[in-house]
Design an enzyme around this catalytic site. Structure first.
Site, PDB file in Angstrom:
ATOM      1  N   SER A 124       3.171  18.268 -14.314  1.00  0.00           N
ATOM      2  CA  SER A 124       4.188  17.332 -13.832  1.00  0.00           C
ATOM      3  C   SER A 124       3.554  16.024 -13.390  1.00  0.00           C
ATOM      4  CB  SER A 124       4.891  17.979 -12.638  1.00  0.00           C
ATOM      5  OG  SER A 124       5.614  17.026 -11.913  1.00  0.00           O
ATOM      6  N   TYR A 149       4.735  22.533  -4.106  1.00  0.00           N
ATOM      7  CA  TYR A 149       5.044  22.636  -5.546  1.00  0.00           C
ATOM      8  C   TYR A 149       4.023  21.853  -6.362  1.00  0.00           C
ATOM      9  CZ  TYR A 149       7.011  21.212 -10.010  1.00  0.00           C
ATOM     10  OH  TYR A 149       7.166  20.915 -11.337  1.00  0.00           O
ATOM     11  N   LYS A 153       0.687  22.784  -9.221  1.00  0.00           N
ATOM     12  CA  LYS A 153       0.377  22.209 -10.546  1.00  0.00           C
ATOM     13  C   LYS A 153      -1.076  21.706 -10.577  1.00  0.00           C
ATOM     14  CE  LYS A 153       4.474  22.791 -12.381  1.00  0.00           C
ATOM     15  NZ  LYS A 153       4.682  23.891 -13.337  1.00  0.00           N
TER      16      LYS A 153
HETATM   17  P1  NAD Z   1      13.733  26.154 -14.835  1.00  0.00           P
HETATM   18  O1  NAD Z   1      13.785  26.728 -13.464  1.00  0.00           O
HETATM   19  O2  NAD Z   1      15.032  25.840 -15.499  1.00  0.00           O
HETATM   20  O3  NAD Z   1      12.908  27.124 -15.809  1.00  0.00           O
HETATM   21  C1  NAD Z   1      11.868  27.958 -15.348  1.00  0.00           C
HETATM   22  C2  NAD Z   1      12.174  29.362 -15.821  1.00  0.00           C
HETATM   23  O4  NAD Z   1      11.109  30.218 -15.431  1.00  0.00           O
HETATM   24  C3  NAD Z   1      13.456  29.923 -15.230  1.00  0.00           C
HETATM   25  O5  NAD Z   1      14.266  30.411 -16.278  1.00  0.00           O
HETATM   26  C4  NAD Z   1      12.989  31.040 -14.304  1.00  0.00           C
HETATM   27  O6  NAD Z   1      13.923  32.098 -14.243  1.00  0.00           O
HETATM   28  C5  NAD Z   1      11.662  31.424 -14.941  1.00  0.00           C
HETATM   29  N1  NAD Z   1      10.658  31.973 -14.011  1.00  0.00           N
HETATM   30  C6  NAD Z   1      10.209  31.430 -12.860  1.00  0.00           C
HETATM   31  N2  NAD Z   1       9.259  32.218 -12.319  1.00  0.00           N
HETATM   32  C7  NAD Z   1       9.085  33.269 -13.158  1.00  0.00           C
HETATM   33  C8  NAD Z   1       8.255  34.410 -13.153  1.00  0.00           C
HETATM   34  N3  NAD Z   1       7.399  34.655 -12.147  1.00  0.00           N
HETATM   35  N4  NAD Z   1       8.340  35.293 -14.175  1.00  0.00           N
HETATM   36  C9  NAD Z   1       9.206  35.077 -15.200  1.00  0.00           C
HETATM   37  N5  NAD Z   1      10.031  34.013 -15.252  1.00  0.00           N
HETATM   38  C10 NAD Z   1       9.967  33.119 -14.244  1.00  0.00           C
HETATM   39  O7  NAD Z   1      12.803  24.883 -14.790  1.00  0.00           O
HETATM   40  P2  NAD Z   1      12.552  23.727 -15.879  1.00  0.00           P
HETATM   41  O8  NAD Z   1      13.157  22.481 -15.373  1.00  0.00           O
HETATM   42  O9  NAD Z   1      12.918  24.228 -17.229  1.00  0.00           O
HETATM   43  O10 NAD Z   1      10.985  23.572 -15.736  1.00  0.00           O
HETATM   44  C11 NAD Z   1      10.084  24.279 -16.582  1.00  0.00           C
HETATM   45  C12 NAD Z   1       8.662  23.964 -16.164  1.00  0.00           C
HETATM   46  O11 NAD Z   1       8.459  22.555 -16.227  1.00  0.00           O
HETATM   47  C13 NAD Z   1       8.327  24.383 -14.744  1.00  0.00           C
HETATM   48  O12 NAD Z   1       7.005  24.875 -14.717  1.00  0.00           O
HETATM   49  C14 NAD Z   1       8.418  23.083 -13.971  1.00  0.00           C
HETATM   50  O13 NAD Z   1       7.605  23.098 -12.829  1.00  0.00           O
HETATM   51  C15 NAD Z   1       7.945  22.077 -14.993  1.00  0.00           C
HETATM   52  N6  NAD Z   1       8.445  20.717 -14.745  1.00  0.00           N
HETATM   53  C16 NAD Z   1       9.797  20.526 -14.621  1.00  0.00           C
HETATM   54  C17 NAD Z   1      10.280  19.258 -14.335  1.00  0.00           C
HETATM   55  C18 NAD Z   1      11.763  19.021 -14.138  1.00  0.00           C
HETATM   56  O14 NAD Z   1      12.121  18.014 -13.530  1.00  0.00           O
HETATM   57  N7  NAD Z   1      12.656  19.882 -14.624  1.00  0.00           N
HETATM   58  C19 NAD Z   1       9.380  18.187 -14.213  1.00  0.00           C
HETATM   59  C20 NAD Z   1       8.010  18.417 -14.376  1.00  0.00           C
HETATM   60  C21 NAD Z   1       7.554  19.702 -14.636  1.00  0.00           C
END
Ligand code: NAD
Ligand code: UDP
Length: 340
Positions: A124, A149, A153
């Site tokens: 991120s 958080y 990362k």
């Molecule tokens: P999201 O919460 O929609 O998706 C994450 C998924 O992982 C969810 O479906 C959740 O149920 C699953 N999950 C979490 N912990 C788990 C575990 N221990 N075992 C199995 N499944 C698990 O989030 P997103 O927005 O799709 O983000 C995806 C990734 O991208 C994350 O790592 C997040 O930190 C990163 N990210 C997101 C953003 C944003 O703004 N959305 C920005 C930068 C980075």
């Protein structure tokens, strides 16, 4: 390739499943559905015209993760699974460290044991902290995020560099996302936050569809064009395709680990996004200007040159596209996947 998508039922993961499948990969998903609805999987089957197998378990469970790799052929992992809410992470840091770190350790160990060395990791822009000059470049150091958080990362990036250093057979892509917004152009999948959205775009969309009364804009006295904060919003479809491009790249390189920003390189203010959403939806977005939100930076955007040059990847969708696609998803699914 047979690609395991961890967190593939979530927001970015689900869009990436569609792009990976379209690119000819054979995809399977692991998700604990802690922040996703099972209904998304039927939508993915319909969009991809195939059946996407899903393993519903928690990746912090090392034995279950090991069993998955023992029973399924996996050539590459795209690792989205993690907890992601900055404010929530301040309230329950242990949950964040445990979930995000342990799930990654389970995956890395199982991958190693079963000869799988290709990994794409969701990092991120938050790893740049509050001292990095704009635009953010991948070679900036030291990384120092401002929340538990963000620190998960930074820590995972460090772990990945250490394992790749000692074992150069790894092929790891670290992708630093800026602000993902938007939805699949069909309106069939999109972002479905639980409870009150923390992020700007889903909040605006819920105001437009009548689920929330008014938007609160956190501060209009920042040193920016109109006083509201500027962010590098990136369409989730462009972001999803970035994973296909990264997989292609690491499959044909001898570099064990490489980091790429995935952003547009342009900042958009809160007020500009509100106006763009009003245009796209035809709905008014009433708002109040309130005090600043603790921890917000005035501005954040990427230098995406490295991804443009090395991955052959460019974000092509505009802020208007992002708003139009978000609105299609939100208006077709006013209560998200609850409507299914
Ligand atoms: P999201 O919460 O929609 O998706 C994450 C998924 O992982 C969810 O479906 C959740 O149920 C699953 N999950 C979490 N912990 C788990 C575990 N221990 N075992 C199995 N499944 C698990 O989030 P997103 O927005 O799709 O983000 C995806 C990734 O991208 C994350 O790592 C997040 O930190 C990163 N990210 C997101 C953003 C944003 O703004 N959305 C920005 C930068 C980075
Ligand atoms: N924001 C806002 N009202 C909201 C949510 C967010 O004014 O209800 C602002 C926030 O202060 C920031 C921008 O919108 O300036 C983007 O916030 P978001 O949480 O979406 O992304 P991040 O801050 O993580 O970059």
């Amino acid at each position: 390739m047979r690609v395991l998508v961890s967190g593939g039922a979530g927001y970015i993961g689900s869009h990436t499943v569609v792009h990976l499948t379209a690119a000819g990969h054979d995809v399977l998903v692991v998700d604990n559905f802690g922040n996703a609805k099972p209904a998304v999987m039927a939508r993915l089957d319909a969009l991809t015209n195939t059946h996407i197998p899903v393993h519903a378990f928690d990746l912090t469970d090392r034995d279950k993760t090991e069993r998955l790799f023992a029973t399924e052929q996996v050539d590459a992992v795209v690792h989205f699974a993690g907890l992601k809410a900055v404010g929530d992470s301040v309230q329950r840091p242990l949950d964040y460290y445990e979930n995000n770190l342990q799930s990654t350790f389970s995956l890395l160990r199982a991958m190693r044991r079963h000869g799988c060395s290709t990994l794409v990791f969701s990092s991120s822009a938050t790893v740049y902290g509050d001292q990095a000059p704009l635009p953010y470049r991948e070679d900036y150091e030291p990384l120092q995020a401002n929340s538990p958080y963000g620190r998960t990362k930074v820590m995972i990036e460090t772990v990945l560099r250490d394992v790749a250093h000692i074992d150069p057979s790894w092929r790891i892509a670290v992708l630093r996302y800026f602000n993902p917004v938007g939805a699949h152009p069909s309106g069939a999948i999109g972002e479905d936050p639980q409870g009150i959205p923390n992020n700007l775009m889903p909040f605006i969309a819920q105001v437009a569809v009548g689920r929330r009364d008014r938007l609160r804009i956190f501060g209009d006295d920042y040193p920016t064009t109109d006083g509201t904060c500027e962010r590098d919003y990136i369409h989730v479809e462009d972001l999803a395709y970035g994973h296909v491009a990264a997989l292609n790249r690491i499959a044909s390189t001898d570099e064990p680990i490489r980091t790429w920003n995935l952003g547009t390189g342009r900042g958009t203010s809160v007020l500009e996004l509100v106006k763009a959403f009003e245009r796209a939806s035809g709905m008014p977005i009433p708002y109040d200007i309130v005090g600043r939100r603790t921890g917000d930076l005035p501005a954040s955007w990427a230098d995406p040159t490295r991804a443009n040059e090395e991955l052959g990847w460019v974000a092509t969708r505009t802020v208007d596209d992002m708003c139009a696609d978000t609105w299609r998803w939100q208006s077709q699914n006013p209560n998200g996947y609850e409507d299914v």
